[in-house]
Design a protein around this motif. Structure first.
Motif: not given
Length: 420
Positions: A44-56, A297-307, A311-314
């Protein structure tokens, strides 16, 4: 791994030999009554990676220090932010980096890709999906066929389990595809059925759909980060998924999609365009004429949701380090151990409706209670176990291998044994 037993020595030894055990320390766990919870709710919802805070925080610093220039400068210039997720996601989903991208959320992406791939004619217009698919998928398909002026009642074919059964068989699915071949335009199935936890035979379904000239597409919300895929080699046309379950991208995390390269690299293939899907070399000319990038990425519509993507990158850093093969191997062992222990509790009136064959499930076991299911779910919460409940009568238990241990599974068993 030795045969499962109910002795504590088993989980002690299993955890001692677990090559992924250290990754548990990469995540934050919720607490219940000041105790760290046993968390079996990654479906349902994965746990928060500790690195997410640093990357954000790094992106917040870029915004603070660079403002608009953050699109071009900083450690991860925002202009290309969706690109940073591609290498690891391609490994997780079994595709080429140019076949995958991140954008929007799951159902938005499903709508966009259905508009590209669903091309109904007077003869071929029907859509096959599983009965009881997640409501968002049902709503998406219903409104899609209405958009084309079609009647959902005679356009959408829902495959139901045989009488007395809770899950589908591959034979049933393939038979239905064959039966409607002359009218079939598209097959949309879950990779893993959210309620039963059944993993469908994606390559067989894809092959059957293609044999009758239909598009094969999948909602992989419960697959991504759970079961290794080979989407490119299986010739799947497109797939979508969310990133907040096993991928641990956080609530509302950016969605993901895959488009096979035969479409992704074809810039004439129809799609609904937006500024972020336009070729970067042309983007700032601000002219008319959509020129899509020659990749997913030719299907991308709007500016990437950076924040959201940060968290996903972490989490993807953890997936890169762990590897999907090791994750899947532990998952099979962990879920098998859970199944074995549950079978030692005959006094509890429930049925495991998830297939027993490890090749037909991921990390989730669905426990069907004929009565008192919701009450038992709340009792589990009181005892420090976080699972989830789905009507009618199912408690879903999902020990995610990146942060769940054999000791967690045994503790779950002990709580059930001693409290119910």
């Amino acid at each position: 791994m030795p045969p499962y037993t109910t002795e504590p020595d088993f989980f002690v030894q299993a955890d001692a030999h677990d090559i992924l055990s250290s990754f548990k320390n990469e995540f934050y766990f919720p607490t219940i009554q000041n105790q760290s919870a046993i968390y079996f709710c990654g479906n349902s919802l994965g746990l928060q990676p500790k690195k997410a805070e640093h990357i954000i925080h790094s992106e917040l610093n870029s915004w603070r220090n660079n403002a608009i220039e953050g699109f071009f400068h900083g450690s991860h210039p925002w202009l290309y932010y969706q690109e940073y997720a591609k290498p690891t996601l391609a490994k997780v989903m079994g595709c080429l980096p140019h076949e995958v991208t991140v954008m929007n959320t799951l159902t938005v992406n499903l709508h966009l890709l259905l508009m590209s791939f669903y091309k109904p004619t007077s003869k071929k217009f029907k859509i096959i999906m599983e009965a009881g698919a997640f409501p968002s998928d049902q709503y998406a398909v219903e409104t899609l066929v209405k958009h084309f002026g079609l009647n959902p009642e005679n356009t959408i074919i829902e495959i139901e389990p045989e009488p007395g059964k809770k899950t589908l068989t591959t034979e049933n699915i393939l038979q239905t595809i064959h039966q409607h071949a002359h009218e079939l335009a598209l097959v949309l199935m879950s990779g893993i059925q959210y309620y039963t936890g059944q993993l469908f035979d994606i390559p067989a379904i894809t092959e059957a759909a293609h044999k009758c000239g239909a598009v094969a597409c999948f909602d992989l919300a419960h697959v991504a980060g759970n079961v290794p895929m080979q989407l490119h080699n299986w010739d799947v046309d497109f797939a979508v998924w969310c990133s907040y379950k096993y991928l641990n991208g956080g609530p509302g995390a950016v969605g993901g999609l895959y488009v096979h390269e035969k479409y992704a690299t074809d810039t004439t293939f129809p799609r609904l365009g937006g500024w972020w899907g336009n070729d970067e070399k042309e983007r700032f000319k601000m002219g008319k004429g959509f020129k899509p990038k020659a990749n997913a990425s030719g299907w991308n519509i709007s500016t990437t949701q950076v924040m959201n993507t940060a968290a996903l990158l972490a989490s993807l850093e953890i997936f890169e380090a762990a590897g999907m093969e090791a994750i899947r191997n532990k998952s099979i062992a962990l879920t098998g151990y859970l199944e074995f222990l549950l079978q030692q509790l005959p006094h509890l009136s429930f049925e495991i409706i998830t297939p027993s064959n490890p090749n037909e499930r991921g990390a989730q076991l669905s426990l069907f209670f004929k009565e008192n299911g919701e009450a038992i779910y709340h009792k589990m919460l009181e005892n420090g176990i976080i699972v989830d409940y789905r009507e009618p009568g199912v408690i879903r238990v999902a020990p995610a291998p990146l942060y769940c241990s054999f000791a967690d599974v045994f503790a779950f068993y002990e709580i059930l044994k001693n409290n119910f």
